[in-house]
Motif scaffolding. Sequence first.
Motif, short mmCIF file in Angstrom:
data_model
loop_
_atom_site.label_atom_id
_atom_site.label_comp_id
_atom_site.label_asym_id
_atom_site.label_seq_id
_atom_site.Cartn_x
_atom_site.Cartn_y
_atom_site.Cartn_z
N GLU A 50 0.83 -1.21 0.00
CA GLU A 50 0.00 0.00 0.00
C GLU A 50 0.86 1.25 0.00
OE1 GLU A 50 -3.60 0.72 0.03
OE2 GLU A 50 -3.28 -1.17 -1.04
N ALA A 51 1.96 1.23 0.75
CA ALA A 51 2.85 2.39 0.79
C ALA A 51 3.45 2.68 -0.59
CB ALA A 51 3.96 2.17 1.82
N PHE A 52 3.73 1.63 -1.35
CA PHE A 52 4.27 1.78 -2.71
C PHE A 52 3.17 1.99 -3.74
CE2 PHE A 52 8.13 -0.07 -0.98
CZ PHE A 52 9.13 0.43 -1.78
N ASN A 53 1.91 1.68 -3.35
CA ASN A 53 0.80 1.63 -4.30
C ASN A 53 1.17 0.71 -5.48
OD1 ASN A 53 -1.79 2.16 -5.24
ND2 ASN A 53 -1.11 3.88 -6.49
N HIS A 54 1.75 -0.44 -5.11
CA HIS A 54 2.21 -1.43 -6.08
C HIS A 54 2.08 -2.78 -5.41
CE1 HIS A 54 4.48 -2.76 -9.55
NE2 HIS A 54 5.31 -3.43 -8.76
N HIS A 55 1.28 -3.66 -5.97
CA HIS A 55 0.87 -4.86 -5.26
C HIS A 55 1.31 -6.14 -5.94
CE1 HIS A 55 -1.74 -1.47 -4.33
NE2 HIS A 55 -1.73 -1.96 -3.10
N PRO A 56 1.85 -7.08 -5.15
CA PRO A 56 2.30 -8.35 -5.72
C PRO A 56 1.15 -9.33 -5.87
CG PRO A 56 2.65 -8.40 -3.38
CD PRO A 56 2.10 -7.02 -3.71
N PHE A 57 1.37 -10.36 -6.65
CA PHE A 57 0.51 -11.52 -6.62
C PHE A 57 0.98 -12.34 -5.43
CE2 PHE A 57 -0.15 -10.05 -10.81
CZ PHE A 57 -1.40 -10.50 -11.19
N ILE A 58 0.04 -12.78 -4.61
CA ILE A 58 0.36 -13.51 -3.39
C ILE A 58 -0.33 -14.87 -3.44
CG2 ILE A 58 0.19 -13.56 -0.87
CD1 ILE A 58 -0.11 -10.47 -1.00
N THR A 59 0.44 -15.92 -3.18
CA THR A 59 -0.11 -17.26 -3.06
C THR A 59 0.27 -17.80 -1.69
OG1 THR A 59 0.21 -17.64 -5.42
CG2 THR A 59 -0.18 -19.58 -4.06
N ILE A 60 -0.71 -18.32 -0.98
CA ILE A 60 -0.47 -18.90 0.34
C ILE A 60 -0.74 -20.40 0.24
CG2 ILE A 60 -1.13 -18.91 2.78
CD1 ILE A 60 -2.28 -16.03 2.23
N GLY A 76 7.36 -4.52 -17.53
CA GLY A 76 8.43 -5.39 -17.04
C GLY A 76 8.83 -5.07 -15.63
N ILE A 77 10.02 -5.50 -15.27
CA ILE A 77 10.56 -5.29 -13.93
C ILE A 77 11.19 -3.90 -13.86
CG2 ILE A 77 12.16 -6.17 -12.17
CD1 ILE A 77 9.87 -8.13 -13.04
N THR A 78 10.82 -3.14 -12.82
CA THR A 78 11.33 -1.78 -12.66
C THR A 78 11.97 -1.61 -11.29
OG1 THR A 78 9.30 -0.90 -11.69
CG2 THR A 78 9.44 -0.89 -14.12
N ALA A 79 12.48 -0.43 -11.04
CA ALA A 79 13.09 -0.11 -9.75
C ALA A 79 12.10 -0.29 -8.60
CB ALA A 79 13.64 1.31 -9.76
N VAL A 80 10.84 -0.02 -8.84
CA VAL A 80 9.82 -0.19 -7.80
C VAL A 80 9.75 -1.65 -7.37
CG1 VAL A 80 7.35 -0.04 -7.27
CG2 VAL A 80 8.48 1.82 -8.50
N ASP A 81 9.77 -2.57 -8.32
CA ASP A 81 9.73 -4.00 -7.99
C ASP A 81 10.92 -4.39 -7.13
OD1 ASP A 81 7.37 -4.81 -9.65
OD2 ASP A 81 8.67 -4.10 -11.26
N LYS A 83 12.89 -2.41 -5.22
CA LYS A 83 12.82 -1.78 -3.89
C LYS A 83 11.80 -2.49 -3.01
CE LYS A 83 14.11 2.79 -5.53
NZ LYS A 83 13.62 4.15 -5.84
N GLU A 84 10.68 -2.83 -3.59
CA GLU A 84 9.64 -3.51 -2.82
C GLU A 84 10.12 -4.90 -2.38
OE1 GLU A 84 4.82 -3.41 -3.17
OE2 GLU A 84 6.00 -3.25 -4.99
N ALA A 85 10.75 -5.63 -3.28
CA ALA A 85 11.26 -6.97 -2.95
C ALA A 85 12.25 -6.87 -1.78
CB ALA A 85 11.92 -7.60 -4.17
N GLN A 86 13.09 -5.86 -1.78
CA GLN A 86 14.04 -5.67 -0.69
C GLN A 86 13.30 -5.44 0.62
OE1 GLN A 86 17.41 -6.05 -0.63
NE2 GLN A 86 17.12 -5.86 1.56
N GLN A 87 12.24 -4.65 0.60
CA GLN A 87 11.49 -4.41 1.83
C GLN A 87 10.77 -5.67 2.31
OE1 GLN A 87 9.25 -0.86 2.36
NE2 GLN A 87 10.85 0.43 1.49
N TYR A 88 10.29 -6.49 1.38
CA TYR A 88 9.69 -7.77 1.78
C TYR A 88 10.73 -8.65 2.46
CZ TYR A 88 5.90 -6.52 -1.49
OH TYR A 88 4.88 -5.89 -2.14
N ASN A 89 11.94 -8.68 1.90
CA ASN A 89 13.01 -9.45 2.51
C ASN A 89 13.33 -8.94 3.92
OD1 ASN A 89 13.22 -11.06 0.25
ND2 ASN A 89 15.29 -10.41 -0.29
N GLU A 90 13.35 -7.64 4.09
CA GLU A 90 13.63 -7.06 5.40
C GLU A 90 12.53 -7.43 6.39
OE1 GLU A 90 14.19 -2.88 4.62
OE2 GLU A 90 16.03 -3.26 3.47
#
Length: 99
Positions: A50-60, A76-81, A83-90
């Motif tokens: 929500e903070a990025f206003n950019h949402h992943p596909f999520i499978t549980i 395609g893949i951009t800087a937003v993707d 940066k967001e992936a890094q925050q998910y890892n954190e």
Amino acid sequence: MPFTLEEIEAHLERLEGWELEEGRWIVRKYVFSSFMRGIAFVDEVAGISEAFNHHPFITIDYKTVTLRLTSWDDGGITAVDIKEAQQYNEAFERMRSED
């Protein structure tokens, strides 16, 4: 503007666990100690997204949460993707340290 394949690969070398899939997604599977820990992680992912206003596909899948990212509007893949992936890892590392 989307990254080139070479740029994506360079970024993925620094993003633990993330892989390029089908040439258009970056994907990571996170495994948790319990179903509820995975759900708590998805809640963290939602806040970041929500903070990025950019949402992943999520499978549980029980204790495994899979995230897929791409920037549809940019083709395609951009800087937003990245940066967001890094925050998910954190977020994952924070949760893992609490276990």
